[in-house]
Enzyme design. Sequence first.
Site, PDB file in Angstrom:
ATOM      1  N   ARG A 150      -1.387 -16.761  26.122  1.00 39.29           N
ATOM      2  CA  ARG A 150      -0.113 -16.139  25.765  1.00 39.29           C
ATOM      3  C   ARG A 150       0.449 -15.447  27.005  1.00 39.29           C
ATOM      4  O   ARG A 150      -0.298 -14.845  27.782  1.00 39.29           O
ATOM      5  CB  ARG A 150      -0.298 -15.105  24.641  1.00 39.29           C
ATOM      6  CG  ARG A 150      -0.536 -15.691  23.263  1.00 39.29           C
ATOM      7  CD  ARG A 150       0.694 -16.430  22.730  1.00 39.29           C
ATOM      8  NE  ARG A 150       0.509 -16.968  21.383  1.00 39.29           N
ATOM      9  CZ  ARG A 150       0.074 -18.203  21.113  1.00 39.29           C
ATOM     10  NH1 ARG A 150      -0.231 -19.036  22.096  1.00 39.29           N
ATOM     11  NH2 ARG A 150      -0.043 -18.606  19.868  1.00 39.29           N
ATOM     12  N   HIS A 184       5.306 -24.314  26.855  1.00 39.73           N
ATOM     13  CA  HIS A 184       4.323 -24.050  25.789  1.00 39.73           C
ATOM     14  C   HIS A 184       3.942 -25.351  25.061  1.00 39.73           C
ATOM     15  O   HIS A 184       4.193 -25.515  23.860  1.00 39.73           O
ATOM     16  CB  HIS A 184       4.878 -23.013  24.793  1.00 39.73           C
ATOM     17  CG  HIS A 184       3.807 -22.331  23.993  1.00 39.73           C
ATOM     18  ND1 HIS A 184       3.878 -21.008  23.605  1.00 39.73           N
ATOM     19  CD2 HIS A 184       2.635 -22.782  23.484  1.00 39.73           C
ATOM     20  CE1 HIS A 184       2.802 -20.686  22.906  1.00 39.73           C
ATOM     21  NE2 HIS A 184       2.033 -21.749  22.814  1.00 39.73           N
ATOM     22  N   GLY A 208     -13.868 -18.803  24.075  1.00 38.19           N
ATOM     23  CA  GLY A 208     -13.864 -19.411  22.743  1.00 38.19           C
ATOM     24  C   GLY A 208     -13.823 -20.928  22.892  1.00 38.19           C
ATOM     25  O   GLY A 208     -14.219 -21.481  23.932  1.00 38.19           O
ATOM     26  N   GLU A 244       9.871 -16.678  25.796  1.00 42.13           N
ATOM     27  CA  GLU A 244      10.016 -18.146  25.711  1.00 42.13           C
ATOM     28  C   GLU A 244      11.255 -18.491  24.884  1.00 42.13           C
ATOM     29  O   GLU A 244      11.407 -17.908  23.802  1.00 42.13           O
ATOM     30  CB  GLU A 244       8.766 -18.751  25.054  1.00 42.13           C
ATOM     31  CG  GLU A 244       7.528 -18.562  25.932  1.00 42.13           C
ATOM     32  CD  GLU A 244       6.236 -19.052  25.291  1.00 42.13           C
ATOM     33  OE1 GLU A 244       6.265 -19.538  24.144  1.00 42.13           O
ATOM     34  OE2 GLU A 244       5.193 -18.932  25.938  1.00 42.13           O
TER      35      GLU A 244
HETATM   36  C1  DGY Z   1      -1.418 -22.031  19.343  1.00 43.34           C
HETATM   37  O1  DGY Z   1      -1.885 -22.804  18.492  1.00 43.34           O
HETATM   38  O2  DGY Z   1      -1.589 -20.816  19.289  1.00 43.34           O
HETATM   39  C2  DGY Z   1      -0.627 -22.656  20.429  1.00 43.34           C
HETATM   40  O3  DGY Z   1      -0.322 -21.740  21.433  1.00 43.34           O
HETATM   41  C3  DGY Z   1       0.644 -23.266  19.868  1.00 43.34           C
HETATM   42  O4  DGY Z   1       1.477 -22.280  19.456  1.00 43.34           O
END
Ligand code: DGY
Length: 332
Positions: A245, A293, A167, A274
């Site tokens: 993730r 993150h 993506g 997390e």
């Molecule tokens: C998202 O935008 O999904 C990033 O991981 C921040 O949470």
Amino acid sequence: MSKRWQAGRPVADPLVAVTRSKLPGRALEQLRKEARLRVWPHSERPDHAEIVALVQEADALVCQSSDRIDADLIAATSRLGIVSTVSVGFDHIDLAALDELGILATNTPGVLAESTADLTWALILAVARRLVEADHIVHDHAWVGDGYDLVPGIDVNGGTLGIIGFGSVGQAVARRAVGFGMQVLHHSRSGRPSELSTPVPLDELLRAADIVSLNVALNAETRGLIGERELRSMKPTAILVNTSRGAVIDQPALARALAGGWIYGAGLDVTAVEPVPANDPLLGLRNCVILPHVGSATVATRSRMAELAARNVIDALAGRLPAHVLNARPPD
Ligand code: DGY
């Protein structure tokens, strides 16, 4: 049952709940012009029960990717018409529960890919060239002599980069590989060809790549995508980087892979839990660089995300369909 959100039906005197005490940029200011705000007052993030209490009579919720928006939370609300997450990922939102009541869900795509791709490359280089270890040597006053033998790493330039998930973030990671003279492979659901990269099956990518970058959304197909079998099929000199993730990787298997030398190293911006629990075996491994993150964490990008999330709420409260709706069939 009547839908909570309906196109063309503005909400009178709306109340917006926000799960963080601060949002970057002008997001809170923009929301305050259109609605009453109930902003979480503490610097520590709220737990699930606290979000339930915060959102109960609210018409809109602005949340983050670390807030679990599940069926219990939705059931506790009486007026909620929109959940606006300040993230592109939406695996924390139970869309089916929202659909049942005709509640909109929105996210913030299109503004964070470049910053997240930058951070992906920061992790690649940090692991390959052992930057964290090198920095510790200097800060710990352990740099003696000429440093010639310190932290030999591996070359990134000229190697093969394998991107899983192609993506906007995956493509932005691929564009940066040009400067490193790398061959780029990718594996994605669509399998679409690209000028930037060659589509290949997952097994082929794992066998061929020197660097594997995970850039998929978390869903039923991608949960646990990289487990023991996949890690064992990678080169012993390979690096695995994850800015998507944590649950995409079987983390105990990764710890075994790093300790056992099945792969060279890993760079993780995301983890299964997390913050990472203090007893997680990954924390004891020097060939694993872990960040809290922060893929999108630049002032400019986080401001754009928060302002986009605010815009989604403002449109929904005015009865306009927001630009970034996640529901497969938005209520109308
Ligand atoms: C998202 O935008 O999904 C990033 O991981 C921040 O949470």
